[in-house]
Motif scaffolding. Structure first.
Motif, PDB file in Angstrom:
ATOM      1  N   GLU A 138      -3.374  -4.612  -1.042  1.00  0.00           N
ATOM      2  CA  GLU A 138      -2.227  -5.283  -1.675  1.00  0.00           C
ATOM      3  C   GLU A 138      -2.796  -6.670  -2.154  1.00  0.00           C
ATOM      4  N   ILE A 139      -3.979  -6.787  -2.424  1.00  0.00           N
ATOM      5  CA  ILE A 139      -4.421  -8.411  -3.120  1.00  0.00           C
ATOM      6  C   ILE A 139      -4.082  -8.590  -4.501  1.00  0.00           C
ATOM      7  N   PHE A 140      -3.785  -7.506  -5.416  1.00  0.00           N
ATOM      8  CA  PHE A 140      -3.406  -7.395  -6.778  1.00  0.00           C
ATOM      9  C   PHE A 140      -2.114  -7.541  -7.048  1.00  0.00           C
ATOM     10  N   SER A 141      -1.510  -8.330  -7.900  1.00  0.00           N
ATOM     11  CA  SER A 141      -0.003  -8.266  -8.461  1.00  0.00           C
ATOM     12  C   SER A 141      -0.020  -8.608  -9.970  1.00  0.00           C
ATOM     13  N   LEU A 142       1.063  -8.425 -10.581  1.00  0.00           N
ATOM     14  CA  LEU A 142       1.249  -8.336 -11.824  1.00  0.00           C
ATOM     15  C   LEU A 142       2.066  -9.609 -12.091  1.00  0.00           C
ATOM     16  N   ASP A 143       1.583 -10.610 -12.902  1.00  0.00           N
ATOM     17  CA  ASP A 143       2.115 -11.695 -13.137  1.00  0.00           C
ATOM     18  C   ASP A 143       2.291 -12.052 -14.617  1.00  0.00           C
ATOM     19  N   GLY A 144       3.845 -11.639 -14.940  1.00  0.00           N
ATOM     20  CA  GLY A 144       3.757 -11.726 -16.307  1.00  0.00           C
ATOM     21  C   GLY A 144       2.899 -10.560 -17.169  1.00  0.00           C
ATOM     22  N   ALA A 200      -2.338  -1.394 -14.611  1.00  0.00           N
ATOM     23  CA  ALA A 200      -2.104  -1.785 -13.075  1.00  0.00           C
ATOM     24  C   ALA A 200      -2.626  -0.832 -12.225  1.00  0.00           C
ATOM     25  N   GLU A 201      -3.419  -0.042 -12.596  1.00  0.00           N
ATOM     26  CA  GLU A 201      -3.945   0.845 -11.490  1.00  0.00           C
ATOM     27  C   GLU A 201      -4.399   0.086 -10.275  1.00  0.00           C
ATOM     28  N   CYS A 202      -5.171  -0.991 -10.397  1.00  0.00           N
ATOM     29  CA  CYS A 202      -5.460  -1.885  -9.147  1.00  0.00           C
ATOM     30  C   CYS A 202      -4.242  -2.438  -8.189  1.00  0.00           C
ATOM     31  N   VAL A 203      -3.341  -2.552  -9.050  1.00  0.00           N
ATOM     32  CA  VAL A 203      -2.075  -3.065  -8.110  1.00  0.00           C
ATOM     33  C   VAL A 203      -1.642  -1.965  -7.521  1.00  0.00           C
ATOM     34  N   ASP A 204      -1.555  -0.743  -8.012  1.00  0.00           N
ATOM     35  CA  ASP A 204      -0.917   0.548  -7.501  1.00  0.00           C
ATOM     36  C   ASP A 204      -1.650   0.864  -6.310  1.00  0.00           C
ATOM     37  N   THR A 205      -3.050   0.766  -6.352  1.00  0.00           N
ATOM     38  CA  THR A 205      -4.126   1.663  -5.449  1.00  0.00           C
ATOM     39  C   THR A 205      -4.359   0.771  -4.532  1.00  0.00           C
ATOM     40  N   THR A 209     -11.140  -6.149   1.750  1.00  0.00           N
ATOM     41  CA  THR A 209     -12.214  -5.433   2.708  1.00  0.00           C
ATOM     42  C   THR A 209     -13.399  -4.715   2.123  1.00  0.00           C
ATOM     43  N   LEU A 210     -13.398  -5.163   0.804  1.00  0.00           N
ATOM     44  CA  LEU A 210     -14.611  -4.881  -0.026  1.00  0.00           C
ATOM     45  C   LEU A 210     -14.675  -3.029   0.049  1.00  0.00           C
ATOM     46  N   CYS A 211     -13.632  -2.364   0.130  1.00  0.00           N
ATOM     47  CA  CYS A 211     -13.543  -1.064  -0.247  1.00  0.00           C
ATOM     48  C   CYS A 211     -13.853  -0.769  -1.528  1.00  0.00           C
ATOM     49  N   GLU A 212     -13.579  -1.428  -2.685  1.00  0.00           N
ATOM     50  CA  GLU A 212     -13.794  -1.254  -4.061  1.00  0.00           C
ATOM     51  C   GLU A 212     -13.013  -0.048  -4.620  1.00  0.00           C
ATOM     52  N   VAL A 213     -11.872   0.425  -4.243  1.00  0.00           N
ATOM     53  CA  VAL A 213     -11.079   1.202  -4.571  1.00  0.00           C
ATOM     54  C   VAL A 213     -10.532   0.560  -5.888  1.00  0.00           C
ATOM     55  N   CYS A 214     -10.385  -0.444  -6.175  1.00  0.00           N
ATOM     56  CA  CYS A 214      -9.857  -1.222  -7.346  1.00  0.00           C
ATOM     57  C   CYS A 214     -11.063  -0.709  -8.538  1.00  0.00           C
ATOM     58  N   VAL A 215     -12.345  -1.019  -8.090  1.00  0.00           N
ATOM     59  CA  VAL A 215     -13.219  -0.735  -9.183  1.00  0.00           C
ATOM     60  C   VAL A 215     -13.304   0.617  -9.458  1.00  0.00           C
ATOM     61  N   ASP A 216     -12.964   1.558  -8.707  1.00  0.00           N
ATOM     62  CA  ASP A 216     -13.297   3.145  -8.938  1.00  0.00           C
ATOM     63  C   ASP A 216     -12.195   3.316  -9.810  1.00  0.00           C
TER      64      ASP A 216
END
Length: 66
Positions: free
Chosen positions: A30-36, A21-26, A48-55
């Motif tokens: 806040e476009i990611f969430s944990l669903d089950g 869940a690094e993407c959720v936290d980072t 915004t295409l920042c790609e922090v989630c990818v990193d």
């Protein structure tokens, strides 16, 4: 005003979801969430295409495209 349409995809075969869940936290938008036991995108139109989630994704399972 310019709107950026983005497409955020998650390779669910490689994603560790709740164990990571690094993407959720980072994600600053806040476009990611944990669903089950999986990660979902809630409102990728706000990406915004920042790609922090990818990193931060240790398994390289997130793809962000304009």
């Amino acid at each position: 005003m310019v709107y950026i349409m983005s497409n955020v995809s998650i390779d669910t075969e490689k994603c560790q979801a709740a164990d990571c869940a690094e993407c959720v936290d980072t994600c600053p938008m806040e476009i990611f969430s944990l669903d089950g036991d999986k990660i979902v995108t809630d409102h990728e139109d706000e990406c915004t295409l920042c790609e922090v989630c990818v990193d931060v994704c240790p398994n390289e399972c997130i793809n962000v495209e304009e």
